[in-house]
Design a protein around this motif. Sequence first.
Motif, PDB file in Angstrom:
ATOM      1  N   ASP A  66      -2.844  -3.471  -6.243  1.00  0.00           N
ATOM      2  CA  ASP A  66      -2.801  -3.193  -4.804  1.00  0.00           C
ATOM      3  C   ASP A  66      -2.944  -1.704  -4.521  1.00  0.00           C
ATOM      4  O   ASP A  66      -2.684  -0.876  -5.387  1.00  0.00           O
ATOM      5  CB  ASP A  66      -1.472  -3.686  -4.220  1.00  0.00           C
ATOM      6  CG  ASP A  66      -1.453  -5.204  -4.132  1.00  0.00           C
ATOM      7  OD1 ASP A  66      -2.444  -5.761  -3.625  1.00  0.00           O
ATOM      8  OD2 ASP A  66      -0.463  -5.804  -4.589  1.00  0.00           O
ATOM      9  N   LEU A  67      -3.319  -1.407  -3.293  1.00  0.00           N
ATOM     10  CA  LEU A  67      -3.444  -0.005  -2.884  1.00  0.00           C
ATOM     11  C   LEU A  67      -2.153   0.759  -3.145  1.00  0.00           C
ATOM     12  O   LEU A  67      -2.165   1.947  -3.451  1.00  0.00           O
ATOM     13  CB  LEU A  67      -3.784   0.074  -1.396  1.00  0.00           C
ATOM     14  CG  LEU A  67      -5.235  -0.158  -0.998  1.00  0.00           C
ATOM     15  CD1 LEU A  67      -5.409   0.088   0.484  1.00  0.00           C
ATOM     16  CD2 LEU A  67      -6.168   0.728  -1.796  1.00  0.00           C
ATOM     17  N   ASP A  68      -1.051   0.044  -3.033  1.00  0.00           N
ATOM     18  CA  ASP A  68       0.257   0.669  -3.196  1.00  0.00           C
ATOM     19  C   ASP A  68       0.561   1.082  -4.637  1.00  0.00           C
ATOM     20  O   ASP A  68       1.362   1.961  -4.886  1.00  0.00           O
ATOM     21  CB  ASP A  68       1.358  -0.331  -2.782  1.00  0.00           C
ATOM     22  CG  ASP A  68       1.711  -0.159  -1.320  1.00  0.00           C
ATOM     23  OD1 ASP A  68       1.744   1.015  -0.881  1.00  0.00           O
ATOM     24  OD2 ASP A  68       1.947  -1.160  -0.635  1.00  0.00           O
ATOM     25  N   THR A  69      -0.095   0.416  -5.586  1.00  0.00           N
ATOM     26  CA  THR A  69       0.210   0.648  -6.995  1.00  0.00           C
ATOM     27  C   THR A  69      -0.387   1.969  -7.466  1.00  0.00           C
ATOM     28  O   THR A  69      -1.491   2.329  -7.056  1.00  0.00           O
ATOM     29  CB  THR A  69      -0.400  -0.485  -7.868  1.00  0.00           C
ATOM     30  OG1 THR A  69      -0.284  -1.698  -7.154  1.00  0.00           O
ATOM     31  CG2 THR A  69       0.264  -0.563  -9.221  1.00  0.00           C
ATOM     32  N   GLU A  70       0.332   2.636  -8.321  1.00  0.00           N
ATOM     33  CA  GLU A  70      -0.201   3.882  -8.873  1.00  0.00           C
ATOM     34  C   GLU A  70      -1.394   3.548  -9.777  1.00  0.00           C
ATOM     35  O   GLU A  70      -1.391   2.543 -10.485  1.00  0.00           O
ATOM     36  CB  GLU A  70       0.876   4.584  -9.701  1.00  0.00           C
ATOM     37  CG  GLU A  70       0.641   6.079  -9.788  1.00  0.00           C
ATOM     38  CD  GLU A  70       1.207   6.666 -11.060  1.00  0.00           C
ATOM     39  OE1 GLU A  70       0.557   7.552 -11.634  1.00  0.00           O
ATOM     40  OE2 GLU A  70       2.289   6.230 -11.482  1.00  0.00           O
TER      41      GLU A  70
END
Length: 466
Positions: A66-70
């Motif tokens: 996801d976009l949130d994941t580093e």
Amino acid sequence: MNPLIAVVGATGTGKSKLAVDLASRFNGEIINGDAMQMYRGLPIITNQIPNEERNGIPHHLISCVDLDTEAWRIGSFKKEALRLIQDIRLRGKLPILVGGTHYYTQAVLFKEQLVDKEKTEEGGEEGEEAEESSTTDLPSTSAKWPILDASPEIQLQKLREVDPVMAGRWHPKDTRKIRRSLEIYLQTGRPASEIYAEQKLLKKQAVMKDEGLLRFENTLILWVHAEKEVLNARLDARVDDMVKQGLMSEAQKMSDYLQDKESQGITIDQTRGVWVSIGFKELAPYFAAVRQPDANEKDLEDIKQSCIEFIRIATRQYGVSQIKWIRNKLWRALSEAGVMRRLYILDSSDVSEWEKCIAQPSENIVQSMLDNQPTPDPKSLSELASTVLEAREEQMRAKNTDEPMKCFTCDVCRKTMTGEEQWQIHLRGHGHKRALKAKAKRAERDAYLRGREEEEKARRGDLDVK
Ligand SMILES: [Zn+2]
């Protein structure tokens, strides 16, 4: 027998399609090796193969972050890919790795080399290719050693003192390389030539110790290649297609995400992961313009079109850098491991000939390997294959002659040549001979004038004595 198929090549050559063809034919599963395609919810920007084209073949490591994941580091990718390869084999199936991010692929294909370990772990991001030049312009080095800001002549002179081997290798006009050699000496206190020789030796020892070799003996690397003009035209068309398919709304989604985070006081590292994907970063000026309160339609459209043109340019450049990577790094690794025959070039210049040029030959090669039969000579595949492979072999031979190219400077003509051959050509050339004659004449005239002067002096001397 632990087989592994890797499909490499520039973007837009049909890697994903070939992988699906092979997986369908040989009961395979696909592992995505493209860092951008790992992101979820952005199928157009990241150029993911649509579900309807997957022919029901399982695709791993695609649309899984996801976009949130580093952003993933190369180490995590390697670990997960190796786990999947084993898992796929245990289920009696053939693993097929499709690389777009080629250093990901290489980390899976080859065993670790202790020599390179530091490099792959620290600098293993997109910028890896620039490893040599990137260190050149660190501001701290020239502040610390003012000579790095001195004129090229002074730098070369200094390099001749501290590292004559490197000084002899560079052409005086190769100021960047001269500076780099000098910088290495200043930073390490050791001549660069000594360090390189040591690295070469370590590499040799590493190969003898079974490091840097292919991880799996039965590896095949299929390089889908197309002529440059053909590929560029195809890439331009693909960008237009992406726009039609909804590139703008995906980019908008990413831009909104960033805005949203920013308003919460969270800064996202936009130098890594999906934020550097082609198709997003080029649109930044457009999204900035949209947010201006006085933005008008006409201007916005102009900005948008110019951003799309930049996407076209960046896509073509990316294709070039991918090919460069195969030609340099992958090729070097294969030749150091002595397994050049594992690399096959498939000509995808003419898409209407897919069956004949790509599908059939690659099926034959894979079949031969799985049957434990000798695989065909890579050069026998096509004209493109033999041209590219022969040119590269020639280049490697030239590079591998143990003595690196030496520079020769002609004091008469004040010219520098690289390599013995160029030097011999110069010595036999008209320009040099004319210069030699002119020099001889000058010397003759000088001698004559000096003679006259001497005579004159002698006569005056005589007179003085008298
Ligand atoms: Zn000369």
